[in-house]
Motif scaffolding. Structure first.
Motif, short mmCIF file in Angstrom:
data_model
loop_
_atom_site.label_atom_id
_atom_site.label_comp_id
_atom_site.label_asym_id
_atom_site.label_seq_id
_atom_site.Cartn_x
_atom_site.Cartn_y
_atom_site.Cartn_z
N MET A 50 0.84 -1.19 0.00
CA MET A 50 0.00 0.00 0.00
C MET A 50 0.88 1.26 0.00
SD MET A 50 -3.20 0.87 2.44
CE MET A 50 -2.61 2.06 3.61
N VAL A 51 0.45 2.26 -0.71
CA VAL A 51 1.19 3.52 -0.81
C VAL A 51 0.96 4.34 0.45
CG1 VAL A 51 1.41 5.66 -2.13
CG2 VAL A 51 0.99 3.52 -3.32
N GLU A 52 2.04 4.81 1.04
CA GLU A 52 1.95 5.61 2.26
C GLU A 52 1.34 6.97 1.96
OE1 GLU A 52 4.86 6.60 6.05
OE2 GLU A 52 5.78 6.37 4.08
N LYS A 53 0.35 7.35 2.78
CA LYS A 53 -0.27 8.67 2.66
C LYS A 53 0.06 9.47 3.91
CE LYS A 53 -4.01 7.46 -0.43
NZ LYS A 53 -5.43 7.64 -0.72
N PHE A 54 0.26 10.77 3.72
CA PHE A 54 0.73 11.64 4.78
C PHE A 54 -0.36 12.62 5.22
CE2 PHE A 54 4.27 10.51 1.98
CZ PHE A 54 5.05 9.79 2.87
N LEU A 55 -0.73 12.54 6.49
CA LEU A 55 -1.68 13.47 7.09
C LEU A 55 -0.85 14.57 7.74
CD1 LEU A 55 -4.68 14.01 7.74
CD2 LEU A 55 -4.33 12.73 9.87
N ILE A 56 -0.97 15.78 7.25
CA ILE A 56 -0.03 16.83 7.60
C ILE A 56 -0.59 17.75 8.68
CG2 ILE A 56 1.38 18.72 6.68
CD1 ILE A 56 1.09 17.27 3.92
N ASP A 57 0.16 17.85 9.78
CA ASP A 57 -0.18 18.75 10.87
C ASP A 57 0.09 20.19 10.40
OD1 ASP A 57 -0.69 19.87 13.37
OD2 ASP A 57 1.01 18.92 14.38
N ASN B 108 -7.65 5.68 8.94
CA ASN B 108 -7.31 5.64 7.52
C ASN B 108 -5.90 5.14 7.20
OD1 ASN B 108 -9.78 6.90 6.34
ND2 ASN B 108 -9.20 8.55 7.71
N ASP B 109 -5.15 4.74 8.21
CA ASP B 109 -3.78 4.25 8.05
C ASP B 109 -2.87 5.31 7.40
OD1 ASP B 109 -1.73 2.38 8.41
OD2 ASP B 109 -1.99 1.58 6.38
N TYR B 110 -2.96 6.54 7.90
CA TYR B 110 -2.10 7.61 7.45
C TYR B 110 -0.88 7.71 8.36
CZ TYR B 110 -6.22 9.53 4.96
OH TYR B 110 -7.32 9.74 4.16
N THR B 111 0.20 8.28 7.85
CA THR B 111 1.35 8.68 8.66
C THR B 111 1.20 10.16 8.94
OG1 THR B 111 2.81 7.03 7.63
CG2 THR B 111 3.87 8.91 8.70
N ILE B 112 1.24 10.53 10.22
CA ILE B 112 1.13 11.95 10.58
C ILE B 112 2.50 12.61 10.41
CG2 ILE B 112 0.67 13.63 12.42
CD1 ILE B 112 -1.25 11.57 13.66
N ILE B 113 2.51 13.72 9.70
CA ILE B 113 3.72 14.52 9.54
C ILE B 113 3.56 15.74 10.45
CG2 ILE B 113 5.13 15.87 7.93
CD1 ILE B 113 5.17 12.77 7.50
N THR B 114 4.46 15.83 11.43
CA THR B 114 4.37 16.88 12.43
C THR B 114 5.75 17.37 12.84
OG1 THR B 114 3.45 17.49 14.60
CG2 THR B 114 4.25 15.22 14.35
N ALA B 115 5.81 18.61 13.30
CA ALA B 115 7.06 19.14 13.84
C ALA B 115 7.21 18.78 15.31
CB ALA B 115 7.08 20.67 13.67
N GLU B 116 6.17 18.23 15.92
CA GLU B 116 6.25 17.83 17.32
C GLU B 116 7.19 16.63 17.48
OE1 GLU B 116 2.55 17.18 19.37
OE2 GLU B 116 1.76 19.12 18.74
N VAL B 117 7.85 16.60 18.60
CA VAL B 117 8.73 15.48 18.94
C VAL B 117 8.22 14.85 20.23
CG1 VAL B 117 10.76 16.42 17.78
CG2 VAL B 117 10.35 16.99 20.17
N PRO B 118 8.52 13.56 20.45
CA PRO B 118 8.05 12.91 21.68
C PRO B 118 8.56 13.63 22.93
CG PRO B 118 9.00 11.30 20.16
CD PRO B 118 9.29 12.65 19.60
N SER B 119 7.76 13.57 23.98
CA SER B 119 8.15 14.21 25.24
C SER B 119 9.34 13.51 25.87
CB SER B 119 6.98 14.18 26.23
OG SER B 119 5.93 14.96 25.75
#
Length: 170
Positions: free
Chosen positions: A1-8, A120-131
């Protein structure tokens, strides 16, 4: 499956304001524009609304991108998952009440992003980093997308990851 990006929203706002201003690095925005036609870049409707509130060049650019997939956050599946996300914040013991109050505001996109990505099996693209170092002994007052997303099996990554996956070079 092609990766789709959900953008923050921060993955557009931060480059726009700090790194890739339209007048200095137009190539960046042109390359992102080319990728919208691939159907792999997804904007949650509330993220688009957040960007639109800026009434600036970024809002104009996003509005001109006909190829963005717009994900409506009001669907039974996403609403159900959103409730699970908020319940996790409330019950896991890693966060203070303030984190729940912040995320429970319907205008805050973070829990909706996680819910939509999980459904929807998206990859979230975010500038946040884990705590890092989350502990029930010292609950955090802010929840971060990467930490909570991990609990729901949702992939998160940064803008450079997405650019590499899409072959964007500037």
């Amino acid at each position: 499956m092609v990766e789709k990006f959900l953008i923050d929203s921060n993955s557009f706002m931060t480059p726009y304001r700090q790194y890739y201003a339209f007048d200095l690095v137009p190539t960046y925005w042109e390359e992102i524009s080319k990728c919208t036609s691939l159907g792999r870049l997804v904007l949650l409707d509330i993220v688009k609304a957040e960007i639109d509130k800026g009434e600036d060049d970024l809002a104009d650019w996003v509005s001109r991108q006909a190829g963005f997939v717009i994900c409506n956050h009001i669907s039974p599946e996403i609403i159900g998952k959103y409730q699970e996300v908020l319940q996790y914040i409330q019950m896991c013991g890693l966060y203070k009440e303030q984190a729940l109050q912040t995320w429970a505001n319907g205008d805050v996109a973070d829990p909706w992003l996680i819910a939509a990505a999980a459904i929807n099996d998206y990859t979230i693209i975010t500038a946040e980093v884990p705590s890092g170092g989350l502990s029930v002994k010292n609950p955090n007052r802010n929840a971060k997308i990467p930490d909570v997303a991990k609990e729901f099996g949702v992939r998160t990554n940064n803008l450079y990851y997405m650019m590499r996956q899409l072959g964007i070079k500037i």
